[in-house]
Design a protein around this motif. Structure first.
Motif, PDB file in Angstrom:
ATOM      1  N   VAL A  10       0.836  -1.201   0.000  1.00 15.36           N
ATOM      2  CA  VAL A  10       0.000   0.000   0.000  1.00 15.36           C
ATOM      3  C   VAL A  10       0.871   1.251   0.000  1.00 15.36           C
ATOM      4  O   VAL A  10       1.788   1.377   0.817  1.00 15.36           O
ATOM      5  N   ASP A  11       0.553   2.165  -0.909  1.00 12.14           N
ATOM      6  CA  ASP A  11       1.172   3.493  -0.952  1.00 12.14           C
ATOM      7  C   ASP A  11       0.059   4.489  -0.649  1.00 12.14           C
ATOM      8  O   ASP A  11      -0.804   4.729  -1.495  1.00 12.14           O
ATOM      9  N   TRP A  12       0.065   5.060   0.560  1.00 10.20           N
ATOM     10  CA  TRP A  12      -1.056   5.884   1.029  1.00 10.20           C
ATOM     11  C   TRP A  12      -0.582   7.323   1.217  1.00 10.20           C
ATOM     12  O   TRP A  12       0.086   7.656   2.191  1.00 10.20           O
ATOM     13  N   GLY A  13      -0.937   8.174   0.271  1.00  8.42           N
ATOM     14  CA  GLY A  13      -0.525   9.562   0.327  1.00  8.42           C
ATOM     15  C   GLY A  13      -1.598  10.457   0.913  1.00  8.42           C
ATOM     16  O   GLY A  13      -2.632  10.005   1.415  1.00  8.42           O
ATOM     17  N   SER A  15      -3.524  12.569  -0.780  1.00 12.06           N
ATOM     18  CA  SER A  15      -4.692  12.690  -1.657  1.00 12.06           C
ATOM     19  C   SER A  15      -5.233  11.362  -2.167  1.00 12.06           C
ATOM     20  O   SER A  15      -6.425  11.268  -2.482  1.00 12.06           O
ATOM     21  N   ASN A  16      -4.387  10.356  -2.280  1.00 16.54           N
ATOM     22  CA  ASN A  16      -4.797   9.089  -2.885  1.00 16.54           C
ATOM     23  C   ASN A  16      -4.152   7.907  -2.177  1.00 16.54           C
ATOM     24  O   ASN A  16      -3.161   8.056  -1.460  1.00 16.54           O
ATOM     25  N   MET A  17      -4.715   6.729  -2.428  1.00 14.31           N
ATOM     26  CA  MET A  17      -4.139   5.479  -1.938  1.00 14.31           C
ATOM     27  C   MET A  17      -4.118   4.476  -3.083  1.00 14.31           C
ATOM     28  O   MET A  17      -5.086   4.368  -3.841  1.00 14.31           O
ATOM     29  N   ARG A  18      -2.995   3.760  -3.207  1.00 20.24           N
ATOM     30  CA  ARG A  18      -2.884   2.673  -4.179  1.00 20.24           C
ATOM     31  C   ARG A  18      -2.519   1.400  -3.429  1.00 20.24           C
ATOM     32  O   ARG A  18      -1.741   1.440  -2.473  1.00 20.24           O
ATOM     33  N   GLY A  68       4.095   6.038   3.259  1.00 21.54           N
ATOM     34  CA  GLY A  68       3.525   7.339   2.951  1.00 21.54           C
ATOM     35  C   GLY A  68       2.898   8.010   4.153  1.00 21.54           C
ATOM     36  O   GLY A  68       3.207   7.706   5.312  1.00 21.54           O
ATOM     37  N   MET A  69       1.953   8.924   3.882  1.00 18.63           N
ATOM     38  CA  MET A  69       1.358   9.751   4.926  1.00 18.63           C
ATOM     39  C   MET A  69       0.432   8.981   5.849  1.00 18.63           C
ATOM     40  O   MET A  69      -0.049   9.521   6.843  1.00 18.63           O
ATOM     41  N   VAL A  70       0.182   7.716   5.550  1.00 26.55           N
ATOM     42  CA  VAL A  70      -0.560   6.851   6.464  1.00 26.55           C
ATOM     43  C   VAL A  70       0.131   6.785   7.823  1.00 26.55           C
ATOM     44  O   VAL A  70      -0.515   6.540   8.854  1.00 26.55           O
ATOM     45  N   GLY A  71       1.446   7.042   7.861  1.00 27.42           N
ATOM     46  CA  GLY A  71       2.213   7.000   9.105  1.00 27.42           C
ATOM     47  C   GLY A  71       2.446   8.350   9.738  1.00 27.42           C
ATOM     48  O   GLY A  71       3.196   8.462  10.717  1.00 27.42           O
ATOM     49  N   ALA A 283       6.864   2.043 -10.123  1.00 25.15           N
ATOM     50  CA  ALA A 283       7.548   0.751 -10.093  1.00 25.15           C
ATOM     51  C   ALA A 283       8.545   0.687  -8.948  1.00 25.15           C
ATOM     52  O   ALA A 283       8.670  -0.351  -8.275  1.00 25.15           O
ATOM     53  N   ILE A 284       9.228   1.780  -8.696  1.00 27.71           N
ATOM     54  CA  ILE A 284      10.263   1.750  -7.664  1.00 27.71           C
ATOM     55  C   ILE A 284       9.643   1.807  -6.264  1.00 27.71           C
ATOM     56  O   ILE A 284      10.208   1.288  -5.295  1.00 27.71           O
ATOM     57  N   THR A 285       8.455   2.431  -6.132  1.00 26.34           N
ATOM     58  CA  THR A 285       7.733   2.382  -4.855  1.00 26.34           C
ATOM     59  C   THR A 285       7.375   0.943  -4.518  1.00 26.34           C
ATOM     60  O   THR A 285       7.556   0.485  -3.375  1.00 26.34           O
ATOM     61  N   LEU A 286       6.860   0.223  -5.507  1.00 25.55           N
ATOM     62  CA  LEU A 286       6.498  -1.176  -5.290  1.00 25.55           C
ATOM     63  C   LEU A 286       7.725  -2.016  -4.959  1.00 25.55           C
ATOM     64  O   LEU A 286       7.665  -2.922  -4.109  1.00 25.55           O
ATOM     65  N   ALA A 287       8.857  -1.708  -5.581  1.00 26.68           N
ATOM     66  CA  ALA A 287      10.098  -2.413  -5.259  1.00 26.68           C
ATOM     67  C   ALA A 287      10.505  -2.155  -3.808  1.00 26.68           C
ATOM     68  O   ALA A 287      11.002  -3.054  -3.114  1.00 26.68           O
ATOM     69  N   GLY A 288      10.286  -0.936  -3.323  1.00 33.49           N
ATOM     70  CA  GLY A 288      10.602  -0.617  -1.935  1.00 33.49           C
ATOM     71  C   GLY A 288       9.682  -1.315  -0.952  1.00 33.49           C
ATOM     72  O   GLY A 288      10.125  -1.807   0.098  1.00 33.49           O
ATOM     73  N   LEU A 289       8.398  -1.375  -1.277  1.00 36.36           N
ATOM     74  CA  LEU A 289       7.454  -2.095  -0.425  1.00 36.36           C
ATOM     75  C   LEU A 289       7.788  -3.587  -0.387  1.00 36.36           C
ATOM     76  O   LEU A 289       7.678  -4.242   0.667  1.00 36.36           O
ATOM     77  N   THR A 290       8.211  -4.117  -1.527  1.00 33.27           N
ATOM     78  CA  THR A 290       8.619  -5.523  -1.583  1.00 33.27           C
ATOM     79  C   THR A 290       9.865  -5.758  -0.737  1.00 33.27           C
ATOM     80  O   THR A 290       9.969  -6.765  -0.024  1.00 33.27           O
ATOM     81  N   ALA A 291      10.806  -4.829  -0.785  1.00 36.96           N
ATOM     82  CA  ALA A 291      12.006  -4.932   0.053  1.00 36.96           C
ATOM     83  C   ALA A 291      11.642  -4.916   1.531  1.00 36.96           C
ATOM     84  O   ALA A 291      12.238  -5.649   2.339  1.00 36.96           O
ATOM     85  N   ALA A 292      10.649  -4.085   1.893  1.00 37.80           N
ATOM     86  CA  ALA A 292      10.202  -4.032   3.278  1.00 37.80           C
ATOM     87  C   ALA A 292       9.578  -5.353   3.708  1.00 37.80           C
ATOM     88  O   ALA A 292       9.817  -5.838   4.822  1.00 37.80           O
ATOM     89  N   TYR A 293       8.776  -5.941   2.839  1.00 41.26           N
ATOM     90  CA  TYR A 293       8.145  -7.227   3.149  1.00 41.26           C
ATOM     91  C   TYR A 293       9.208  -8.314   3.368  1.00 41.26           C
ATOM     92  O   TYR A 293       9.131  -9.091   4.330  1.00 41.26           O
TER      93      TYR A 293
END
Length: 298
Positions: A10-13, A15-18, A68-71, A283-293
Motif C-alpha cells: 500500500v502506498d497511502w498519500g 490525496s490518494n491510496m494505491r 507514505g502519509m498513512v504514518g 515501479a520503484i515504490t512497489l520495489a521498496g514495499l517488496t524490500a520491506a516485506y
C-alpha cells in the motif's frame, strides 16, 4: 476470478491510496486505488477504506506493508521518523491497530534530519526500492514532486537530504497570483523553458523580478501562455538546481518520479553537464514495499 494475496502493498498519500495484491515472490496479482487519501480520513476510517479497496484479496491471515502519509501524526498511526544517517529501510516498522483479526498492517517510518530541519514520508520507500535494484549505488537521488527531495545516499544509507517546494510554488503562482492570467492552459514551449532555466541558473537572486516580467511580456510583447508557463517552470527549476548544486555537482544522479516531470529534471541537469538516470516512480515504490516485506519476513 478470486484473488488471494500472500501480502498487500500500500502506498497511502495525502490525496490518494494505491494498493497491490502480491504473491510471496513479489508478483503483482491485482491492483486498486481510491481518492480517500490521508487528508480525507480520521484514524478510524483507514481500516474500512483498506477493506473497500483490498477486501476481496483477503482470505485468512494477511500482512499489509504501507508507506507514505498513512504514518503521519494525522494518519492511521504515527510511525516516528528515523534520523539520518540511517538505512533507507530500517527495522522500526509500526503496527497499526485493526479490528479485522486477519489483518496485520505494518507502516514504514519516514526519515528526519535535525540540521537543517527536514522530513520525508514515502520517498524513503522509493529510495529503498532503487537501492534494492542497484546494489552498492552511491550518489544523489532526486525525487521531483510537490516537494522535491535531493537525497545523498552512500553505503546503503541516507546521509542527508534537502527539500525544495518547487512544485507547490508552481501550483500556487499559476493559480493564486497575477500570473494566473499568463500561464493558464497546459501547452508547452521547450525553448521558453530552456531560457528560464538558464536565466535562473545564472542569476537565481533575480527570480522574483523575472517572475513579474512574464505578466509584462504578455501585455507588451504578446508572450503566449504556453511560453509563459514553460518559462515559469524553467525559472523555478533553475532556482532549485542552483540552490541544490552542492548535492548534484559531480555526483552520480538518479531521478525518480512521474515521467513528464522527471524528464524536465533530467533535461535540466543535462544542460548543466550532469547526466542523470530516469526511474519510474510507481515501479520503484512497489520495489521498496517488496524490500520491506522481505526484510520483515527475514
Amino acid at each position: 476470478m478470486t484473488i488471494k494475496a500472500d501480502w498487500i502493498a500500500v502506498d497511502w498519500g495525502t490525496s490518494n491510496m494505491r494498493a497491490w495484491a502480491m504473491s510471496a515472490s513479489g508478483t503483482v496479482l491485482a491492483e486498486g486505488s481510491t481518492d480517500k487519501g490521508m487528508g480525507r480520513l480520521t484514524p478510524a476510517e483507514f481500516e474500512p477504506t483498506l477493506i473497500e479497496v483490498a477486501g476481496d484479496w483477503i482470505d485468512g491471515p494477511t500482512t499489509v506493508i504501507a508507506c507514505g502519509m498513512v504514518g503521519a501524526k494525522q494518519g492511521w498511526v504515527e510511525a516516528p521518523y528515523a534520523a539520518v544517517p540511517c538505512p533507507a529501510m530500517g527495522h522500526n516498522f509500526v503496527t497499526a491497530p485493526t479490528q479485522n483479526p486477519d489483518l496485520t498492517v505494518h507502516i514504514i517510518p519516514g526519515v528526519s534530519q535535525a540540521s537543517p530541519a527536514d522530513v520525508m514520508r514515502g520517498e524513503e520507500t522509493q529510495i529503498a526500492g532503487f537501492l534494492a535494484r542497484n546494489t552498492g549505488w552511491d550518489g544523489v537521488i532526486c525525487l521531483p514532486g510537490t516537494h522535491t527531495k535531493w537525497v545523498h545516499v552512500s553505503a546503503d544509507e541516507i546521509v542527508s537530504f534537502q527539500t525544495c517546494m518547487t512544485g507547490e510554488l508552481f501550483a500556487t503562482i499559476s493559480t493564486h497570483t497575477v500570473l494566473r492570467h499568463s500561464v493558464s492552459g497546459d501547452g508547452w514551449d521547450q525553448a521558453a523553458f530552456d531560457g528560464g532555466l538558464a536565466d535562473a541558473m545564472a542569476r537565481p537572486e533575480r527570480m522574483a523580478a523575472q517572475l513579474f516580467s512574464l505578466r509584462a511580456q504578455g501585455l507588451l510583447d504578446g508572450l503566449g501562455n504556453d511560453a509563459a508557463r514553460a518559462r515559469l517552470s524553467g525559472l523555478l527549476i533553475g532556482a532549485e538546481l542552483a540552490a541544490s548544486k552542492p548535492y548534484w555537482l559531480g555526483q552520480q544522479i538518479a531521478v525518480i518520479g512521474a515521467g513528464g516531470l522527471s524528464k524536465l529534471y533530467v533535461d535540466a541537469l543535462a544542460a548543466q553537464s550532469a547526466p542523470a538516470t530516469q526511474v519510474n516512480g510507481s515501479a520503484i515504490t512497489l520495489a521498496g514495499l517488496t524490500a520491506a516485506y522481505r526484510l520483515l519476513k527475514g
